[in-house]
Design a protein around this motif. Structure first.
Motif, PDB file in Angstrom:
ATOM      1  N   SER A 136       6.502   1.645  21.903  1.00 50.22           N
ATOM      2  CA  SER A 136       6.437   2.655  20.840  1.00 50.22           C
ATOM      3  C   SER A 136       5.016   3.080  20.506  1.00 50.22           C
ATOM      4  CB  SER A 136       7.133   2.139  19.573  1.00 50.22           C
ATOM      5  OG  SER A 136       6.409   1.076  18.976  1.00 50.22           O
ATOM      6  N   ILE A 137       4.025   2.226  20.803  1.00 57.05           N
ATOM      7  CA  ILE A 137       2.641   2.614  20.486  1.00 57.05           C
ATOM      8  C   ILE A 137       1.784   2.734  21.750  1.00 57.05           C
ATOM      9  CG2 ILE A 137       2.781   1.586  18.192  1.00 57.05           C
ATOM     10  CD1 ILE A 137       0.934  -0.666  19.216  1.00 57.05           C
ATOM     11  N   ALA A 138       2.440   2.872  22.901  1.00 55.29           N
ATOM     12  CA  ALA A 138       1.692   2.959  24.154  1.00 55.29           C
ATOM     13  C   ALA A 138       0.746   4.156  24.185  1.00 55.29           C
ATOM     14  CB  ALA A 138       2.662   3.018  25.334  1.00 55.29           C
ATOM     15  N   SER A 139       1.111   5.244  23.494  1.00 55.33           N
ATOM     16  CA  SER A 139       0.279   6.448  23.501  1.00 55.33           C
ATOM     17  C   SER A 139      -0.665   6.517  22.302  1.00 55.33           C
ATOM     18  CB  SER A 139       1.169   7.695  23.503  1.00 55.33           C
ATOM     19  OG  SER A 139       1.966   7.748  22.319  1.00 55.33           O
ATOM     20  N   LYS A 140      -0.690   5.458  21.486  1.00 50.74           N
ATOM     21  CA  LYS A 140      -1.501   5.443  20.268  1.00 50.74           C
ATOM     22  C   LYS A 140      -2.856   4.785  20.509  1.00 50.74           C
ATOM     23  CE  LYS A 140       1.902   6.956  17.565  1.00 50.74           C
ATOM     24  NZ  LYS A 140       1.851   8.213  16.790  1.00 50.74           N
ATOM     25  N   THR A 141      -3.793   5.073  19.600  1.00 51.82           N
ATOM     26  CA  THR A 141      -5.083   4.393  19.575  1.00 51.82           C
ATOM     27  C   THR A 141      -5.085   3.416  18.400  1.00 51.82           C
ATOM     28  OG1 THR A 141      -6.239   6.289  20.510  1.00 51.82           O
ATOM     29  CG2 THR A 141      -7.585   4.659  19.374  1.00 51.82           C
ATOM     30  N   VAL A 142      -5.380   2.158  18.690  1.00 50.33           N
ATOM     31  CA  VAL A 142      -5.335   1.118  17.659  1.00 50.33           C
ATOM     32  C   VAL A 142      -6.734   0.568  17.432  1.00 50.33           C
ATOM     33  CG1 VAL A 142      -4.349  -1.092  16.958  1.00 50.33           C
ATOM     34  CG2 VAL A 142      -2.985   0.498  18.326  1.00 50.33           C
ATOM     35  N   GLY A 143      -7.164   0.556  16.179  1.00 51.17           N
ATOM     36  CA  GLY A 143      -8.445  -0.022  15.809  1.00 51.17           C
ATOM     37  C   GLY A 143      -8.303  -1.494  15.475  1.00 51.17           C
ATOM     38  N   VAL A 144      -9.297  -2.287  15.845  1.00 55.81           N
ATOM     39  CA  VAL A 144      -9.282  -3.719  15.583  1.00 55.81           C
ATOM     40  C   VAL A 144     -10.725  -4.207  15.521  1.00 55.81           C
ATOM     41  CG1 VAL A 144      -9.224  -4.420  18.018  1.00 55.81           C
ATOM     42  CG2 VAL A 144      -8.177  -5.904  16.296  1.00 55.81           C
ATOM     43  N   VAL A 145     -10.972  -5.263  14.789  1.00 55.03           N
ATOM     44  CA  VAL A 145     -12.318  -5.833  14.738  1.00 55.03           C
ATOM     45  C   VAL A 145     -12.562  -6.591  16.037  1.00 55.03           C
ATOM     46  CG1 VAL A 145     -13.871  -7.405  13.542  1.00 55.03           C
ATOM     47  CG2 VAL A 145     -12.283  -5.980  12.232  1.00 55.03           C
ATOM     48  N   ILE A 163      -7.090   0.541  22.865  1.00 49.18           N
ATOM     49  CA  ILE A 163      -7.640  -0.338  21.843  1.00 49.18           C
ATOM     50  C   ILE A 163      -9.104   0.011  21.609  1.00 49.18           C
ATOM     51  CG2 ILE A 163      -8.144  -2.742  21.243  1.00 49.18           C
ATOM     52  CD1 ILE A 163      -5.813  -3.519  23.120  1.00 49.18           C
ATOM     53  N   ARG A 164      -9.440   0.235  20.344  1.00 47.07           N
ATOM     54  CA  ARG A 164     -10.811   0.588  19.982  1.00 47.07           C
ATOM     55  C   ARG A 164     -11.370  -0.494  19.059  1.00 47.07           C
ATOM     56  NH1 ARG A 164     -12.774   6.119  16.832  1.00 47.07           N
ATOM     57  NH2 ARG A 164     -14.959   5.497  16.546  1.00 47.07           N
ATOM     58  N   SER A 165     -12.430  -1.162  19.503  1.00 47.38           N
ATOM     59  CA  SER A 165     -13.015  -2.257  18.739  1.00 47.38           C
ATOM     60  C   SER A 165     -14.062  -1.749  17.755  1.00 47.38           C
ATOM     61  CB  SER A 165     -13.658  -3.275  19.681  1.00 47.38           C
ATOM     62  OG  SER A 165     -12.687  -3.828  20.546  1.00 47.38           O
TER      63      SER A 165
END
Length: 262
Positions: A136-145, A163-165
């Protein structure tokens, strides 16, 4: 008489009602319990506006002492001095968000777990997501520390997601508020505080989860006592079970976590 309203905040229970700890022999306990905590871990432990200790941990300690009908003291000290205070006999119990891990179990004994902060995803309000799966989130950009267990979890289980750090949680959350990422993933308590505060500007909400894989996010928090102090450990466990059964734990949880962490 109408039934009481069901609270909108999910309160986790960590105590098995079928396992009832024995009532402690108060005569075997010290005349007082000397708790130690920290002042830099809100909402668990910090100094209030009057300079006195405050927070969820502090209220839990006070409730335990009331349940056991025993006098207690509470001293604030740096986190890295807590274990030494127990070992040296300067304190009896540390309630300071100490994570239960294989490494910490080699230093101290723990009560039953009394809190666990899950990992959660947060999205912007209006996003059509209703659940979180790798698909469901394969096309999303996810922010994480970057460099955290949360990042490791994402890379292991959501490898198809972009994934964006970020260097810290503030930068990560601001990126979500501005719409630079679609989701963020992090500690549920800290995200709940942000969502309930003014800095989020009401932009966002939890979606999916919670995620509690102990391999990544630990077993939770317990009160630490000196290794071998079984009388005190079992007495604290008895108090915890009573506080849960009497609804005291629920009341304190709702006071400090007005937005559901779970």
């Amino acid at each position: 008489m109408s039934p009481s309203p069901v609270p909108s905040v999910a309160v986790p229970g960590f105590w098995d009602p079928k396992r009832r700890p024995d009532r402690p022999d108060i005569t075997r306990l010290p005349t007082q319990i000397r708790f130690v905590t920290t002042e830099d871990y809100p909402p668990f432990s910090f100094r209030g506006e009057d300079g006195r200790p405050a927070g969820f941990n502090v209220d839990i300690a006070r409730a335990i002492c009331s349940e056991l009908a025993i006098t207690c003291t509470l001293e604030i000290m740096p986190f890295d001095e807590l274990v030494a205070a127990l070992d040296d006999g300067k304190a009896d119990a540390a309630i300071a968000g100490i994570a239960i891990t294989p490494a910490s179990r080699e230093q101290v004994d723990f009560t039953d777990r009394y809190f666990r902060s899950p990992a959660r995803f947060v999205s912007r309000r209006g996003d059509s997501l209703t659940s979180i799966t790798p698909v469901s989130i394969a096309s999303k950009t996810v922010g994480v520390v970057g460099g955290t267990a949360h990042e490791a979890f994402l890379r292991d289980f959501f490898a198809e997601t972009a994934i964006r750090s970020f260097p810290d949680a503030d930068a990560m959350r601001e990126a979500l508020r501005k719409g630079d990422v679609d989701l963020v993933f992090g500690d549920g308590v800290q995200l709940a505080l942000w969502l309930n505060g003014t800095n989020s500007e009401g932009c966002c909400a939890f979606v999916g989860g919670p995620f509690t894989e102990s391999l990544y996010f630990g077993e939770g928090m317990g009160i630490a006592v000196k290794r071998g102090n079984e009388t005190l450990r079992q007495s604290l466990n008895y108090a915890f079970a009573q506080l849960w059964e009497e609804g005291v734990y629920t009341d304190l949880y709702l006071r400090w976590f007005p937005i559901s962490v779970y």
